[in-house]
Design a protein around this motif. Structure first.
Motif, PDB file in Angstrom:
ATOM      1  N   ASP A 149       3.841  35.423 -16.022  1.00 44.73           N
ATOM      2  CA  ASP A 149       2.783  34.424 -16.131  1.00 44.73           C
ATOM      3  C   ASP A 149       2.105  34.226 -14.777  1.00 44.73           C
ATOM      4  O   ASP A 149       2.676  33.659 -13.848  1.00 44.73           O
ATOM      5  CB  ASP A 149       3.371  33.100 -16.633  1.00 44.73           C
ATOM      6  CG  ASP A 149       2.310  32.067 -16.974  1.00 44.73           C
ATOM      7  OD1 ASP A 149       1.419  31.829 -16.134  1.00 44.73           O
ATOM      8  OD2 ASP A 149       2.390  31.490 -18.069  1.00 44.73           O
ATOM      9  N   GLU A 150       0.844  34.667 -14.663  1.00 47.86           N
ATOM     10  CA  GLU A 150       0.143  34.607 -13.377  1.00 47.86           C
ATOM     11  C   GLU A 150      -0.181  33.182 -12.971  1.00 47.86           C
ATOM     12  O   GLU A 150      -0.218  32.866 -11.776  1.00 47.86           O
ATOM     13  CB  GLU A 150      -1.131  35.452 -13.452  1.00 47.86           C
ATOM     14  CG  GLU A 150      -0.843  36.945 -13.597  1.00 47.86           C
ATOM     15  CD  GLU A 150      -2.099  37.791 -13.616  1.00 47.86           C
ATOM     16  OE1 GLU A 150      -3.203  37.212 -13.668  1.00 47.86           O
ATOM     17  OE2 GLU A 150      -1.980  39.028 -13.573  1.00 47.86           O
ATOM     18  N   GLN A 151      -0.401  32.288 -13.931  1.00 47.02           N
ATOM     19  CA  GLN A 151      -0.670  30.891 -13.598  1.00 47.02           C
ATOM     20  C   GLN A 151       0.565  30.241 -12.983  1.00 47.02           C
ATOM     21  O   GLN A 151       0.461  29.498 -11.990  1.00 47.02           O
ATOM     22  CB  GLN A 151      -1.113  30.131 -14.850  1.00 47.02           C
ATOM     23  CG  GLN A 151      -1.562  28.704 -14.576  1.00 47.02           C
ATOM     24  CD  GLN A 151      -2.144  28.032 -15.813  1.00 47.02           C
ATOM     25  OE1 GLN A 151      -2.252  28.629 -16.880  1.00 47.02           O
ATOM     26  NE2 GLN A 151      -2.528  26.770 -15.664  1.00 47.02           N
ATOM     27  N   MET A 152       1.735  30.513 -13.550  1.00 43.62           N
ATOM     28  CA  MET A 152       2.975  29.988 -12.986  1.00 43.62           C
ATOM     29  C   MET A 152       3.232  30.577 -11.600  1.00 43.62           C
ATOM     30  O   MET A 152       3.692  29.876 -10.701  1.00 43.62           O
ATOM     31  CB  MET A 152       4.148  30.291 -13.921  1.00 43.62           C
ATOM     32  CG  MET A 152       4.138  29.523 -15.223  1.00 43.62           C
ATOM     33  SD  MET A 152       5.578  29.904 -16.259  1.00 43.62           S
ATOM     34  CE  MET A 152       6.917  29.259 -15.236  1.00 43.62           C
ATOM     35  N   GLN A 153       2.918  31.854 -11.431  1.00 40.57           N
ATOM     36  CA  GLN A 153       3.112  32.488 -10.128  1.00 40.57           C
ATOM     37  C   GLN A 153       2.228  31.845  -9.067  1.00 40.57           C
ATOM     38  O   GLN A 153       2.671  31.614  -7.937  1.00 40.57           O
ATOM     39  CB  GLN A 153       2.833  33.985 -10.233  1.00 40.57           C
ATOM     40  CG  GLN A 153       3.863  34.741 -11.058  1.00 40.57           C
ATOM     41  CD  GLN A 153       3.492  36.197 -11.268  1.00 40.57           C
ATOM     42  OE1 GLN A 153       2.457  36.668 -10.797  1.00 40.57           O
ATOM     43  NE2 GLN A 153       4.331  36.920 -11.988  1.00 40.57           N
TER      44      GLN A 153
END
Length: 309
Positions: A25-29
């Motif tokens: 998940d790029e948003q979480m990253q």
């Protein structure tokens, strides 16, 4: 690609926060990067469904580069080698992770096998030999009682992590925000890690109760823990505040040391006498601050645009 040397990464003893985030998940990253955690752990185990791991691995490799660019220690939790662990390593090692975390470790042989696999990948990819650290995760009673042999299994081991939920389940204990069910093992874990010359990473506080979190961090600091893992980016600031000497603490420690040493020299001291335990605690706090200051000075030369907090 250019990778910082071992000397340029934050020392294991100064890694206060170990933040786990999704490997996919790029948003979480991005939220994890924005938290300014000392260590960012991209997870390929619990956070990722098996079917999604092939897609996650190249994202994790790219994330490792972004971590190092802002001065965070770049870490990955792979799966056990009997499962998808070797495929995880092959997918993420091109990104140059600085730390590999192995879950559910219960014997030294698991660490030996991981170290041998890392040896091969470092040689294959032209990475500096021996620079990829290993952090075992202790998640069961069996892992706890075998911890000394586990920690002695490889020179790559820099630290060790104590789990919370799986360990509690293995013990058949009841979870609660006061942490009573695990405090005895957290104390033992610290002693075991200190005896083995490894850094102890405290188990996560998996509640959103701010008052209970503050109490948990205070307890951890009081017994001597210096690092904490979390899955919540919003907890990083509190972890740093609890595990970094504050200006007020430093001022008090400086005064405590000065008054004690003046009295020891026979000089007059105002107020109540300083007790010896308080003097030694103050000296340790000042020494800890010196470590942080030396690291910050080095970080300013290494990462002018991304100095660690």
């Amino acid at each position: 690609m250019t990778r910082p040397s071992m000397a340029s990464r934050r020392p294991a003893s100064l890694r206060r926060s170990w933040l786990f985030t999704s490997g996919l998940d790029e948003q979480m990253q991005q939220a994890a990067l924005d938290s300014r955690a000392d260590v960012l752990v991209a997870d390929l185990e619990e956070f990722i469904a098996p079917a999604d791991r092939p897609a996650a691995r190249p994202r994790v490799a790219a994330l490792m580069v972004r971590c190092r660019a802002q001065g965070a220690v770049a870490a990955v939790r792979v799966n056990r080698l009997a499962g998808d662990g070797l495929a995880d390593l092959r997918g993420v090692m091109p990104g140059g992770p600085q730390v590999i975390l192995l879950p559910c470790v219960e014997c030294a042989e698991e660490i030996t096998a991981l170290a041998e696999a890392i040896d091969l990948f470092e040689a294959e990819l032209g990475l500096p030999a021996g620079t990829t650290e290993i952090v075992p995760t202790i998640e069961s009673a069996l892992g706890v009682v075998r911890i000394q042999s586990i920690l002695a299994a490889s020179e790559r081991i820099s630290a060790c992590l104590l789990a919370a939920e799986d360990l509690t389940a293995d013990l058949g204990a009841e979870r609660g925000p006061d942490g009573l069910e695990l405090n005895h093992l957290r104390s033992r874990f610290l002693v075991e890690c200190r005896a083995a010359g490894r850094v102890a990473i405290d188990c996560p506080f998996n509640y959103r109760d701010l008052q209970a979190q503050a109490a948990d961090l205070g307890w951890a600091r009081r017994i001597g823990l210096k690092g904490k893992c979390t899955v919540f980016p919003e907890q990083v600031a509190a972890i740093h505040a609890a595990l970094t000497p504050s200006p007020e603490q430093l001022a008090c420690a400086t005064e405590t040391v000065a008054r004690f040493e003046a009295a020891r020299r026979g000089g007059a001291a105002a107020g109540q006498p300083i007790e010896s335990p308080d003097y030694h605690t103050a000296r340790r706090l000042l020494a800890r601050d010196t470590e942080f200051s030396a690291w910050a000075a080095q970080a300013r030369t290494e990462w002018p645009n991304g100095e660690p907090s």
